[in-house]
Structures are given as C-alpha cells and as structure tokens.
Design a protein around this motif. Structure first.
Motif: not given
Lengths: 632, 164
Positions: B99, A153, A289, B110-113, B90, B95-97, A302, B101, B52-53, A298
C-alpha cells in the motif's frame, strides 16, 4: 445366528481379529491421557465423511469454486452445518494433534522400540498440516486466495528447485483454474490416501508394541474394551460437542430471529464457517492472514531481514521439524528425555507467543481492521446481489461484484474524479481530501436540489466556484467558469424569475434523465419548464440560446449545439458516459473544456460503473416496508 | 515386466503433471516487446505522490482467455516532464501487495511490515524485505502515453530475478 457367525468366522477369521482389536492389554488400567490418538482417528473419519459430501457439491475452478461453496453455505439445506462440521473439525484436529504429540513426548512413548511409529506420527502431522493448507484455498475467497499466495510464493525459496516447485503447485505462472484443480486433487485425493495408508501403518505398529504405560502399577491391568473404549468415546463426544458449539456460538445473538431464519432457510447466514468475498486477483486483500495455527510462522517471518528471509521461511521451520525426527535417539541419553521435554516446551511456548504477537499487532492496526471490514461488507453485498438476480452469471461472482456501482463506484470515483471533484464533501470513500476541490461536488448530481443550486448560483462553491483554483494543461482557469456565460445568465435572470418558473426549469431538466425521483416528476411543471427553456419569459432569457436539447419523448432538437453542453438526456447514464468520456467534444464543453478526456483512460465497464454510481443506479434488496406495501 | 506395466501410466501422468514447467509463448495483448500502456502523462502531474494504476492485458487462465482485464498493478510517479518511475506493487519480501501511505509518504506492506521510500528503496531498517520495490522499465510513446514493461520478480532474494 451363531451358525452364520461361525460360517463367516471360518471363512474370514474375523473373531480372532476382533479379539485382538478389542482385548489389547492396557497395563496400569485405562486412562484419560490415552484418548488423544482415538480422537484424532475420530476427527479424521468426520473429515472423510463431511469432505466426501462436500465434494458432491463442490466445483474446483476459478469461476465456480467460490460460487459452489456459496451455494452449499447459503442455499443447500443444512449445507452450512456440513461446511461448519468440516471447517471446525479441521481446527479441532490441529489442537488434538498438538495434545497427542505432547502426551507421546511426555510419556516417553517415542523411545525404542517405538521410533518408527513416532516418525510415522510426525509424517502424519505433516499430512494433516498439508490438508489444512490446501483446504484453506478451496473456497476461493479473498482471505484464502491472498494468504495462500504468500505461502506458495515462499516456496520459491526452497533450495535448488524452489521456482519449479512453486510452478507445479500453482499449476502455471499465476493462480487460476489449475491451482484449484491441483490443490483439490491434493486435498481430496493424494493427501487423504497417504494419510489412510500411513495411519494404518501407525496403528499396526502401535499394536505391535502396545501402549506405553507410564506407570504400569498404577491400577490392575485391563483391556481396551470396554474401559478405554468408554473413555475414548466420551472424549470423541466431547470433541464433537466443542465443534458444534463453534458452529452455533453466534446463536445467542440471534435468539429472537432464529425461528424466522430457519423458516426462510437462511440459517447459513448466521451459522457455520465464514465465507469471505470472492477472490479478486485485481483487488489485493490487506488483511490476508493464514489460519490461526499458522500465524506463528507468519509472525516468525517478520524477524528475518533481507537475505535471511529464507531462514525464517524454510531453513529454521524445516530444521525444527527434522530435529523432531531425532528425538528418539536423543531420548536414549541420560538427560535426553528432559531435553526433549524442554525442546517441546520451548516450541509450544514460542509458537503461542508468536501467535499472540501476531493477533495483538493486527488488533491495533487500522489498515487491517479497515480491510477486514471492507471484505465483510463485500461478502454481505455479493449475497444481496446474487439473491437479487437469483443466481450467479456464467462469468462468476467476482464479475457480479466488480460491476456493482455501490461496491466499486466509490473507489473509482476516489481514484479518477476526486483529485478535482468531491462527493458530498468527501472523495467518494468518506475520506475528506486535504487539497481544495477544483470542480463541482457530484454527490447529488442530477437531483432537484443539485440542479436548482446550480442554475440559481452557478459560481457557488459546490459548483463552478471551485474551478477558480483549478488549472488545465498547466494554465490556471481563473474566472473562465466563475464569470462565464452561465454565471452571467444566472446573475441577469434568476432575480427576474418566479419561484414557479425556477421549479419548472429544474423539473424539466431532471426529467430529461428518465431517472426516478421522489416525489415523482410533475409533468405539468415539466411542460412549463420546457416552455421556459425554449422561449424564456418577458423578464428572463430562456436556455436555448446556449444549450440544445431534444426533450425526452420528442424527436426534434431545440436550439443549436456548440455554445454550451447539449442537455439531451441530461444526467442520464448515457449522457454521463458521453460527458465523462469526451467533455471536450463540440456538443459538450468544446473549446472551453477543462476536464480530462476519460474516454482514453477508462474502459467501457468503468465508464458504465461511474455513470451508474453517479446516478445511484444499483441493486438494493427489497425492504420489509415495500413488501408490506405490495401486499396491501 | 511388472515394473513396466506400472511405469507406463505413472510416467504419462507425471509428464502431464509437469506441464506447467513448460514455458509457453506468451499470448495476449500489449506490444511485442512486453510493454503495456498503463496511463497518460495527463494523469500524472509532476511532483505528486505515486499513484496506483491497473495493468490491463489479456489474461489467460488455462483454457480461458479474458481479453483486457487487470493482470496486475504498478505505482507511477513523475518527477520531471518525461521522467516517469514505475514500481511493481508486489512486495519483494513475500509477495503481498504494497500500500501507499500518503500520511507518511512511504510504501507500506500490510503483511510483514516492510516499508519503502518513494524511490522504492527500503525505508526502514526493520523492514524484512531483501531488496527495494522492483522498478519496471518505462517508455513514453506517442508524446503522452506511459508504457510499462510489466514483470514480476522472485520474492525473498536480494537480486531481482524475473519470473518466467
């Protein structure tokens, strides 16, 4: 013999070549610091050999990639060792690459006339990193799938052709078969071919200029053979030892069981590279990860907010890399070499610090740990399922896992049922919901204790009692169920029934599902229960006035449908599927229904999954004790 | 002459290699307008946290077609009777999914906060995302069906650019 060698030398000139190869001059004597290049060649050869054999068993497609790797790891003899060698040698290669680079820079071996060779080395480094990136995806497990998605991506950010590059790499708009075929072609075809060609050039140019001796007067001049070859061989052996240690590092934990595991051919359960749960495009992996040596990139990402992301993803890493190509020119200036040393030091320390930050952040993150634990559970479970059915179906491992109620039932229950119902007090996934329940607790639905609890106290808090707080279509339910017909029946009749009569009704009801129980169904009690259901006793009213049933094994229905849920096949999967799908149907709650019709919301597969979850109908591997029983 | 001999196979290979750049006419279900039925209003009580659907559509993977499979997911929330908001799960960063909270009432990647408010806007200025979560078009059809135009957008840009 000598005549034959002469004949061969006459036709090929191999002696001169061999001589040139072995008797290269090494001013200042053989040294340990020169071994890194040789170890890299050695690790590459290991990768070529192990990779070629892995290739013979690997099948790149989204329905077969994980499955074929599973087969290599857990079923093929020494497959785990082959995969382990390939996996850990790849990691070793990255470390050796860093060491080789450091030695070259520290010794000033990048300076004129060796600029071209230094550049060749940098390109080779890129190719090795490319091999790592493409290889990470090939097992098609959750970890590789989701981590590589982020990487591809990010490639959309490449200036001008970013989106096109991404599409070409991925082989279409989404990850799938063509992502694997392309990555595999890169990993096993394009990149190794480039690597072999450039490595040949690298060695050729290296020989042209000779080794860069930092201190030519340190010791008498020697030749490559045998002094340096010995050191190189020892270093390669050291690398191999480290790789083997990494493959076997779990051995002490399993010391007692190893002979048993070996006898069962299950050493792959313990040794070698990890294989996560199969990639599921519908289940994002929150612990995605990259491999540890890419973690610094990675973490770096951030720090770039908003539109500056492209700097963190492309410009700065690209710039840093391009700048390395200038090192030979910078090295010409008086302080240039020192500058290069400092530049390399900052890069290595920076990468180490970023890596440490990334690891540290994840170590304390509960969501991360939960996602890792969940993936671990699924990878163990899928192995059980595959072993249970002695192979994967044509629709692949992920379909097998998706249809497993033990794995996916809890989540479905949490999402679809737990806003009203509970499962042994929680939401199906061991999370206690804050809001009070507004419908029954289904954790033990259909068991003796559940049915007994329900018929003796329908308005109890784990049964209809919870509905007092509920509402349906905006209208509060109030006493619709807590003081409904069933509650009324229990109040009037339970006190007038003997324990045997209650047991009999319970036994009759649970028997309708055809499920297996421990202790097994008592047929005598069932017959008595059937009699009570139809006729009641002198003191207590039977069930037939409200409920209809076609008892299991009979053809004729007792009673009429319409007043209360029909109990034919009660608590069986078919009954549950029908009930969950259409609770408002005439043969279920009819007009009194207060439960959403899930027939519109759930697919057939989901309904099936939920029914099997509620009846605890899922595969469990045979335990040791049952095997012993069978043997007796 | 030699050049041509090499060029023919190479050019043919490259032409096939470039195939993914061709935009194919979208096969698969859903309406012709790109809207897909995702939920019913009954599943979306007003004023509750986003849910979430899964987006179910025919999924095409090269030579395979899997009818009615989850192809993505959306967060739906309903503020008033027929006011439904749909957010693509997304993350617009990488492009992470994302969540949800519930304890903090924010979307958390959950990837880069990156974190996002319930409306999808960026929640915390430390978030590396360049824009808020992508809102998707919603239509209510047949009284109670929630239809969403499911699209994915390019990550890392401040403006929403739909991916073909």
């Amino acid at each position: 013999m000598n005549a034959l060698a002469n004949w061969f030398d006459d036709r090929t000139g191999y002696r001169a070549y061999l001589h040139e190869t072995l008797y290269e001059r090494i001013p200042g004597g053989a040294r340990w610091r020169y071994v890194w290049g040789s170890t890299l060649v050695f690790t590459f050869v290991v990768q070529m050999i192990t990779g070629l054999f892995l290739w013979m068993s690997y099948s790149p497609s989204s329905q077969t990639a994980w499955e074929s790797v599973y087969y290599i790891q857990y079923e093929m003899q020494f497959g785990w060792l082959l995969r382990g060698l390939h996996h850990f040698t790849a990691q070793a290669m990255i470390v050796l690459l860093a060491l080789h680079f450091m030695q070259i820079v520290i010794d000033g071996a990048y300076k004129a006339p060796r600029e071209v060779n230094f550049w060749l080395g940098l390109i080779l480094m890129q190719i090795v990193l490319g091999l790592s990136l493409t290889g990470y995806l090939l097992p098609w497990d959750q970890k590789g799938y989701w981590a590589t998605q982020v990487a591809t991506k990010l490639s959309t950010m490449v200036p001008v052709f970013g989106p096109q590059i991404q599409r070409l790499v991925v082989g279409g708009p989404n990850y799938g078969h063509h992502t694997l075929t392309r990555f595999f072609a890169l990993h096993a075809g394009v990149l190794p071919t480039l690597l072999i060609g450039l490595l040949g050039l690298h060695l050729y140019v290296f020989r042209r200029h000779g080794i860069t001796a930092k201190d030519p007067n340190r010791a008498p001049e020697t030749t490559f053979w045998p002094d340096q070859v010995l050191r190189d061989a020892v270093a390669c052996l050291g690398v191999l030892t480290v790789v083997l240690l990494l493959i076997f590092w779990k051995a002490p934990q399993y010391s007692g069981e190893l002979s048993q595991l070996a006898a069962d051919g299950r050493l792959g359960d313990v040794f070698g590279a990890e294989l996560g749960a199969p990639a599921d495009p519908t289940e994002p992996y929150a612990a995605a990860r990259p491999e540890w040596y890419f973690l610094f990139l990675f973490q770096f990402l951030k720090f770039f907010k908003g539109e500056y992301e492209v700097y963190g993803a492309i410009y700065i890493p690209g710039g840093v890399m391009l700048f390395m190509f200038l090192m030979p020119f910078i090295g010409r200036w008086k302080l240039g070499h020192r500058f290069n040393l400092a530049y390399m030091g900052v890069l290595i320390l920076g990468a180490a610090a970023l890596t440490w930050m990334a690891v540290e952040e994840d170590r304390t993150k509960d969501e991360y740990k939960a996602a890792v634990a969940d993936a671990h559970m699924k990878s163990e479970r899928i192995r059980e399922l595959i072993q249970g059915r002695q192979g994967v179906g044509y629709d692949g491992a992920v379909a097998l896992l998706r249809s497993d109620p033990k794995t996916h039932g809890p989540h479905l229950f949490a999402v679809k049922c737990a806003s009203c119902h509970r499962y042994n007090g929680h939401n199906g996934m061991d999370v206690v919901v804050e809001d009070p329940a507004t419908a029954s607790d289904l954790g033990n639905f259909g068991t003796r204790e559940w049915v007994r609890g329900f018929i003796t106290d329908p308005a109890g808090e784990d049964y209809f009692g919870a509905t007092a707080e509920g509402s349906y279509n905006g209208e509060p339910l109030g006493e619709r169920f807590t003081e409904g017909e069933m509650a009324f029946w229990a109040e009037e009749n339970i006190g007038n029934m003997t324990k045997r009569e209650i047991d009999a009704v319970v036994e009759f009801l649970i028997a309708q599902s055809g499920r297996e129980f421990a202790p097994p169904i008592d047929e005598e009690l069932v017959a008595e229960g059937r009699d009570f259901f139809e006729n009641g006793t002198d003191n207590a009213q039977g069930c037939i006035d409200c409920h209809a049933v076609t008892p299991l094994g009979e053809e004729e229905q007792l009673g009429d449908t319409g007043l209360a849920p029909r109990l034919t096949g009660y608590a069986s999967e078919a009954w549950l599927r029908d009930f969950i799908g259409h609770p408002g149907a005439e043969h279920n709650y009819g007009e009194r229904n207060a439960m959403p019709e899930f027939g519109d919301q759930l697919s057939e597969q989901q309904l099936d999954l939920l029914a099997r979850f509620l009846t605890k109908n899922w595969y469990e591997p045979p335990t040791e004790t049952t095997e012993v029983v069978v043997e007796e | 002459m030699g050049g041509i001999v090499g060029l023919v196979p190479l050019a043919t290979g490259v032409a096939v290699f470039l195939d993914p750049l061709r935009t194919r006419k979208k096969k698969g279900g859903g309406g012709d307008d790109g809207f897909i039925k995702v939920a019913t209003l009954e599943e979306l009580p007003t004023g509750k946290p986003p849910q979430r659907f899964a987006v179910i559509d025919d999924r095409v993977d090269a030579w395979n077609m899997f009818p009615q499979e989850p192809v993505g997911a959306v967060y739906l929330s309903r503020s008033a009777d027929d006011d439904v908001q749909a957010l693509c799960v997304i993350c617009p960063h990488a492009g992470c999914s994302v969540d949800f909270d519930p304890s903090r009432n924010v979307f958390q990647c959950p990837c880069h906060n990156s974190s996002f408010k319930l409306s999808g806007e960026i929640h915390n200025e430390d978030s590396p995302a360049a824009r808020g979560m992508d809102t998707l078009e919603v239509e209510i059809k047949n009284d109670n069906e929630v239809w969403v135009k499911y699209q994915q957008f390019r990550p890392g840009t401040a403006e929403k650019i739909a991916e073909a």
